[in-house]
Design an enzyme around this catalytic site. Structure first.
Site, PDB file in Angstrom:
ATOM      1  N   SER A 107     -25.270 -30.843 -54.089  1.00 54.11           N
ATOM      2  CA  SER A 107     -24.762 -30.255 -52.858  1.00 54.11           C
ATOM      3  C   SER A 107     -24.686 -28.733 -52.944  1.00 54.11           C
ATOM      4  CB  SER A 107     -23.395 -30.868 -52.529  1.00 54.11           C
ATOM      5  OG  SER A 107     -22.923 -30.422 -51.290  1.00 54.11           O
ATOM      6  N   ASP A 254     -25.423 -26.542 -46.043  1.00 53.78           N
ATOM      7  CA  ASP A 254     -25.252 -26.492 -47.492  1.00 53.78           C
ATOM      8  C   ASP A 254     -26.537 -26.962 -48.172  1.00 53.78           C
ATOM      9  OD1 ASP A 254     -25.045 -29.194 -46.955  1.00 53.78           O
ATOM     10  OD2 ASP A 254     -23.258 -29.518 -48.166  1.00 53.78           O
ATOM     11  N   ASP A 256     -27.731 -29.602 -49.760  1.00 54.41           N
ATOM     12  CA  ASP A 256     -28.390 -30.875 -49.460  1.00 54.41           C
ATOM     13  C   ASP A 256     -28.374 -31.187 -47.972  1.00 54.41           C
ATOM     14  OD1 ASP A 256     -25.625 -31.303 -49.485  1.00 54.41           O
ATOM     15  OD2 ASP A 256     -25.794 -33.359 -50.201  1.00 54.41           O
ATOM     16  N   ASP A 258     -26.209 -31.860 -45.689  1.00 56.26           N
ATOM     17  CA  ASP A 258     -25.406 -32.876 -45.002  1.00 56.26           C
ATOM     18  C   ASP A 258     -24.217 -32.253 -44.276  1.00 56.26           C
ATOM     19  OD1 ASP A 258     -23.906 -32.270 -47.261  1.00 56.26           O
ATOM     20  OD2 ASP A 258     -23.473 -34.350 -47.794  1.00 56.26           O
TER      21      ASP A 258
END
Length: 470
Positions: A107, A254, A256, A258
């Site tokens: 992340s 961010d 990743d 999500d």
């Protein structure tokens, strides 16, 4: 049986409550990932079943994806390698294909980290309460004793990006929007790939948007700034670019992709609570239009008080929950909720398999902005009637003692106390509230405060911090 590792990694160092996260080469290695892949199949009973595996742009993600695939296929799974994906692409694939899967990402963590987010078929999360620690324990055994030989499965490749983009577009129609100029800061993360696919014209017909890209190059070393929009310093480039280009809106994702953060045309952040309220209004109206009475909307206890007020005003049913995506997703499923939002900019949708997706939340904000003529700053103000402190962390040697000091000071007439997650103190006249919550992983005590005006909020915030830090 594969050979046991001479000095096996201690998996308890990287397995957290909701996912796996560790330092590459130290607490997460190819050997440990291979063992986790095997244990994932064995614990969840996936022999002969499809297992989806992909990863983000971190330098180690491709190798880890392949190691996980080796472990999983070695235990008889039919592995489909998704290649480069965002986390919400994995959730889409697990839902659309009704298959379990794993994505390699850390992340917003620095480049030296990587990790694994796992899901069962239908994008049901794998957490400490739903098998994650069983996977850890079996993988630890496989590291020590070797992975048992079995009937080999298969490994093939599949690309889901276009189907992901088509699915998101089917949920929010943006074709009728007024023209919008959008600055998107991908932070060198996966939004650099998903934004052109969903909002641009690389895979699907173009929308009435001009996209100004910031840091779209996929680079897991994060050469420009950390891919963590929750930190205000990481939004500065986007804020400046929105003003410079005269854009209508800015979006920051961010690493990743999500989570999504929103900036208005003046360069000011729109709080995740305001985004939650805005999207909740749209999803409640849509559900009621389909005949649903009082559709449920989930919000965690840190979101603004404006969120449940708006949900109830619009004829929905506000459901308050603890912080954390596994809790939110479980309550989403139990309540049949149409939508859920968190203060950390995680947004969950029933139509997205109860999973979180920053891109779909962004599309709802774009639709709301594009269907009216006013600027985002005016639209956002409607959803932010209170003044918030934001989340303030205090690193402490003795967290319980700090909480005890605050309890002693605020346990009095005119203050209600509840302990759903940490401890929340609320003025019974409605003028302020604050929550203190200990971090699960770090020696931090987190404060979130909100009040009817800036002076009251500052007074409460400063008083509590003085008690916490004395």
């Amino acid at each position: 049986m594969t050979t046991a590792e001479n000095n096996p990694v201690d998996l308890s160092a990287s397995f957290k409550a909701y996912d796996v996260r560790g330092i590459v080469g130290e607490t997460i290695t190819a050997a440990s990932v291979r063992a986790v892949g095997a244990a994932f199949v064995d614990v969840l009973g996936l022999k002969g079943e499809t297992v989806l595996v992909g990863g983000d742009m971190r330098p180690s993600s491709l190798g880890f994806s392949q190691a996980f695939a080796e472990g999983a296929s070695g235990r008889g799974a039919k592995v489909q390698l998704l290649g480069l994906i965002s986390t919400d692409e994995l959730y889409f694939a697990c839902g659309a294909l009704n298959a379990a899967g794993a994505v390699f990402t850390a992340s917003h963590n620095p480049a030296t980290y990587n990790g694994i987010k796992m899901a069962k078929a239908g994008a049901v999360p794998v957490s400490s309460e739903t098998g994650l620690m069983d996977i850890r324990d079996l993988a630890q055994q496989y590291l020590a004793d070797g992975i048992p030989a079995g009937d080999a499965g298969t490994v093939t490749d599949i690309d889901v990006l276009k189907k992901y983009a088509e699915y998101l577009r089917s949920l929010v129609d943006l074709s009728g929007s007024r023209p919008l100029k959008i600055v998107v800061d991908a932070g060198n993360g996966m939004a650099g790939m998903t934004t052109p696919a969903v909002l641009g014209d690389t895979l699907l017909p173009g929308l009435p948007f001009e996209i100004v890209p910031l840091y779209f190059e996929l680079d897991g070393t994060f050469p420009n700034h950390p891919a963590n929009p929750l930190e205000p310093a990481n939004l500065l480039d986007l804020q400046a670019a929105v003003v410079k280009h005269g854009a209508d809106i800015g979006l920051a994702f961010d690493g990743d992709a999500d989570r999504c953060f929103v900036i208005d045309e003046l360069g000011a952040p729109v709080s995740p609570s305001a985004v939650t309220a805005l999207v909740a209004r749209r999803e409640i109206a849509r559900a009621k239009g389909l005949g649903e009475e009082r559709p449920a909307v989930i919000h965690n206890l840190i979101t603004s008080r404006a969120v449940p007020e708006l949900i109830n005003h619009d004829g929905g049913r506000a459901v308050r929950t603890r912080v954390g995506h596994s809790f939110i997703k479980a309550v989403m499923a139990a309540e049949g909720a149409v939508f859920g939002g968190e203060h950390s900019a995680h947004y969950y949708f029933r139509d997205f398999f109860n999973a979180d997706t920053g891109m779909l939340a962004a599309m709802h904000v774009l639709a709301a902005l594009g269907e009216q003529d006013g600027p985002l700053s005016e639209l956002g103000r409607e959803y932010e009637p209170y003044v918030s402190s934001g989340e303030i962390n205090s690193q402490l040697a003795d967290v319980p003692a700090a909480v005890a000091r605050v309890r002693a000071a605020y346990t009095r007439d005119g203050v209600a106390v509840d302990e759903l997650d940490g401890v929340t103190f609320t003025a019974t006249d409605g003028s302020w509230w604050f929550n203190l919550r200990a971090s699960n992983t770090e020696p931090f005590l987190r404060l979130n405060a909100e009040a009817v005006d800036a002076t009251t909020m500052a007074d409460v915030r400063d008083d509590v911090l003085a008690l916490v830090r004395q």
